[in-house]
Design a protein around this motif. Structure first.
Motif, PDB file in Angstrom:
ATOM      1  N   ARG A  44       1.373   5.159  13.162  1.00 24.97           N
ATOM      2  CA  ARG A  44       1.871   5.558  11.845  1.00 24.97           C
ATOM      3  C   ARG A  44       1.028   4.923  10.734  1.00 24.97           C
ATOM      4  O   ARG A  44       0.684   5.576   9.751  1.00 24.97           O
ATOM      5  CB  ARG A  44       3.343   5.135  11.721  1.00 24.97           C
ATOM      6  N   ILE A  99      -1.143   6.771   7.829  1.00 23.95           N
ATOM      7  CA  ILE A  99      -0.970   6.528   6.392  1.00 23.95           C
ATOM      8  C   ILE A  99      -2.302   6.219   5.727  1.00 23.95           C
ATOM      9  O   ILE A  99      -2.640   6.820   4.709  1.00 23.95           O
ATOM     10  CB  ILE A  99       0.046   5.385   6.142  1.00 23.95           C
ATOM     11  N   LEU A 146      -0.510   9.997   1.189  1.00 21.74           N
ATOM     12  CA  LEU A 146       0.495   9.121   1.803  1.00 21.74           C
ATOM     13  C   LEU A 146       0.273   7.672   1.401  1.00 21.74           C
ATOM     14  O   LEU A 146       1.217   6.943   1.082  1.00 21.74           O
ATOM     15  CB  LEU A 146       0.406   9.221   3.326  1.00 21.74           C
ATOM     16  N   GLU A 191       1.466   7.028  -1.968  1.00 22.80           N
ATOM     17  CA  GLU A 191       2.920   7.062  -1.971  1.00 22.80           C
ATOM     18  C   GLU A 191       3.488   5.720  -1.496  1.00 22.80           C
ATOM     19  O   GLU A 191       4.374   5.148  -2.108  1.00 22.80           O
ATOM     20  CB  GLU A 191       3.365   8.162  -1.009  1.00 22.80           C
ATOM     21  N   TYR A 192       2.911   5.224  -0.397  1.00 18.29           N
ATOM     22  CA  TYR A 192       3.418   3.991   0.213  1.00 18.29           C
ATOM     23  C   TYR A 192       3.092   2.744  -0.586  1.00 18.29           C
ATOM     24  O   TYR A 192       3.726   1.724  -0.428  1.00 18.29           O
ATOM     25  CB  TYR A 192       2.872   3.835   1.639  1.00 18.29           C
ATOM     26  N   THR A 193       2.038   2.838  -1.425  1.00 20.50           N
ATOM     27  CA  THR A 193       1.610   1.641  -2.141  1.00 20.50           C
ATOM     28  C   THR A 193       1.852   1.762  -3.639  1.00 20.50           C
ATOM     29  O   THR A 193       1.409   0.904  -4.397  1.00 20.50           O
ATOM     30  CB  THR A 193       0.105   1.389  -1.898  1.00 20.50           C
ATOM     31  N   ASP A 194       2.528   2.805  -4.050  1.00 23.98           N
ATOM     32  CA  ASP A 194       2.759   3.053  -5.474  1.00 23.98           C
ATOM     33  C   ASP A 194       1.438   3.020  -6.239  1.00 23.98           C
ATOM     34  O   ASP A 194       1.354   2.415  -7.319  1.00 23.98           O
ATOM     35  CB  ASP A 194       3.721   2.012  -6.063  1.00 23.98           C
ATOM     36  N   LEU A 221      -3.033  -2.652   3.419  1.00 17.44           N
ATOM     37  CA  LEU A 221      -2.611  -1.774   4.510  1.00 17.44           C
ATOM     38  C   LEU A 221      -3.778  -1.357   5.390  1.00 17.44           C
ATOM     39  O   LEU A 221      -3.671  -1.313   6.613  1.00 17.44           O
ATOM     40  CB  LEU A 221      -1.914  -0.520   3.956  1.00 17.44           C
TER      41      LEU A 221
END
Ligand SMILES: *[C@@H]1O[C@H](CO)[C@@H](O)[C@H](O)[C@H]1NC(C)=O
Ligand SMILES: *[C@@H]1O[C@H](CO)[C@@H](O)[C@H](O)[C@H]1NC(C)=O
Ligand SMILES: *[C@@H]1O[C@H](CO)[C@@H](O)[C@H](O)[C@H]1NC(C)=O
Ligand SMILES: *[C@@H]1O[C@H](CO)[C@@H](O)[C@H](O)[C@H]1NC(C)=O
Ligand SMILES: *[C@@H]1O[C@H](CO)[C@@H](O)[C@H](O)[C@H]1NC(C)=O
Ligand SMILES: *[C@@H]1O[C@H](CO)[C@@H](O)[C@H](O)[C@H]1NC(C)=O
Ligand SMILES: *[C@@H]1O[C@H](CO)[C@@H](O)[C@H](O)[C@H]1NC(C)=O
Ligand SMILES: *[C@@H]1O[C@H](CO)[C@@H](O)[C@H](O)[C@H]1NC(C)=O
Ligand SMILES: *[C@@H]1O[C@H](CO)[C@@H](O)[C@H](O)[C@H]1NC(C)=O
Ligand SMILES: *[C@@H]1O[C@H](CO)[C@@H](O)[C@H](O)[C@H]1NC(C)=O
Ligand SMILES: *[C@@H]1O[C@H](CO)[C@@H](O)[C@H](O)[C@H]1NC(C)=O
Length: 272
Positions: free
Chosen positions: A34, A38, A44, A47-50, A59
């Motif tokens: 996953r 990402i 993505l 999205e996940y890290t603003d 990441l």
């Protein structure tokens, strides 16, 4: 009772793997895969890290560091065979949940009383909810028309009913055993009475489950209850009055009230 053997095996496999290293290794594979997905997808990742570049770099570093582990785990075909089975079961469980949720939401959307209740008589909210539910029609249709999935969900539901029955039987056995009851609650009559009331309120549910012979044989087949468990529970139920009064001197079960079963409506409400 005939079982869909692969499905039962898959369910049993998941139970076996719980808390064992194969299971945690599969979790690691899923997590690292996953993570790679990402970092490989800018949308993505943002999205996940603003949209925080520092976080994104963190990441990416994490994914790179995990790649060695992922490569090692993935190269073990024995492990991966088990993992794919576990992942497939998890995916199907998610699909069962989704199917259940949409079905329950449909019930609410079609029932003016329920709709008014859960939207607190807000007509705008009700219309929004109905629109959301309508938009899920095709998804529900696809899920419901997949017989592999519906067979799996049905086994899963049975398993859950069986577990619920086994738990109720255990509680009933305990209530019928004065020694065990007093041991558990250190002879505290208040606690004993509360527990008795709790178990008593579930008597009707247990009786319903135990009266379903199809379910009983399914539960035996799954190894969750035995015929002896059920026979004993039935015997206790018929002598229940004496069993209860044999317990420490307790106040009568004034507090016992039949608690409405928590229905799947929670799912529907969650969609609001
Ligand atoms: C872990 O689970 C797998 C898959 O169910 C099983 O084959 C294996 O024997 C288990 N290992 C241990 C140590 O329990
Ligand atoms: C990246 O993720 C977004 C959001 O989930 C998805 O819509 C898109 O198809 C993905 N792109 C690729 C190339 O996989
Ligand atoms: C970005 O993420 C880093 C690391 O988590 C954090 O220290 C920093 O405050 C974040 N920057 C902003 C603008 O939120
Ligand atoms: C991890 O390995 C895969 C497969 O070799 C590769 O496609 C991916 O770019 C690697 N990810 C990172 C973050 O290095
Ligand atoms: C591969 O995974 C299986 C199951 O988890 C394990 O028993 C075996 O030791 C692993 N093999 C290697 C080479 O790590
Ligand atoms: C609507 O829901 C209420 C409350 O659960 C129920 O009493 C009633 O019978 C339902 N009406 C219809 C038409 O199903
Ligand atoms: C009714 O619901 C709508 C949509 O959720 C909301 O905008 C509105 O404020 C609600 N009206 C009242 C009176 O709560
Ligand atoms: C039916 O569901 C199973 C299990 O989720 C899935 O593997 C299969 O692809 C689905 N079949 C169709 C036609 O969607
Ligand atoms: C009642 O519980 C006690 C203590 O847990 C146990 O030793 C005893 O065998 C039980 N009696 C019956 C009839 O199950
Ligand atoms: C018994 O349990 C009740 C309820 O939990 C508690 O309020 C009470 O103090 C307990 N009595 C004794 C003697 O421990
Ligand atoms: C008995 O249990 C089976 C399997 O869970 C279920 O399909 C059936 O609807 C139940 N019958 C009744 C009367 O509740």
């Amino acid at each position: 009772m005939k079982f869909n053997a692969p499905l039962v095996l898959a369910l049993a496999g998941v139970a076996l793997a719980k808390g064992n290293s194969t299971n945690s290794q599969c979790k690691e594979v899923a997590k690292l895969t996953r993570l790679n997905d990402i970092v490989a997808n800018t949308t993505l990742l943002n999205e996940y890290t603003d949209n925080n570049a520092t976080k994104a770099a963190e990441l990416e570093a994490k994914a790179a560091a995990g790649n060695t582990t992922l490569a090692t785990l993935s190269s073990n075909t024995t492990l991966m065979t088990t993992c794919y089975q576990i992942f497939a079961v998890e995916d199907m469980e998610d699909d069962c949940d989704e199917m259940d949720a949409i079905q329950q939401a449909n019930v609410v959307a079609a029932n003016a009383t329920l709709l008014a209740k859960y939207t607190k008589n807000n007509a705008t909210k009700a219309a929004e909810f109905q629109a959301k539910v309508s938009a899920k029609a095709a998804t529900l249709d696809a899920l419901q028309s997949n017989t592999t999935l519906t067979a799996f969900c049905s086994t899963l539901n049975d398993k859950s009913s069986c577990k619920s029955m086994a738990k109720l039987i255990k509680q009933q056995d305990l209530v019928a055993n004065t020694t065990a009851l007093n041991d558990k609650f250190n002879g505290n009559a208040t606690k004993v009475a509360n527990y008795q009331a709790k178990v008593s309120a579930k008597a009707a549910k247990l009786a319903t489950l135990m009266s379903n012979t199809t379910l009983l044989s399914t539960c035996e087949g799954l190894g969750i209850t035995t015929a002896a468990d059920v026979a004993q529970a039935a015997a206790i139920a018929t002598t229940t009055a004496s069993a209860k009064s044999a317990a420490v001197v307790v106040s009568p079960m004034a507090g016992a009230k039949v608690i409405a079963l928590v229905s799947g409506l929670v799912y529907a409400i969650a969609m609001l």
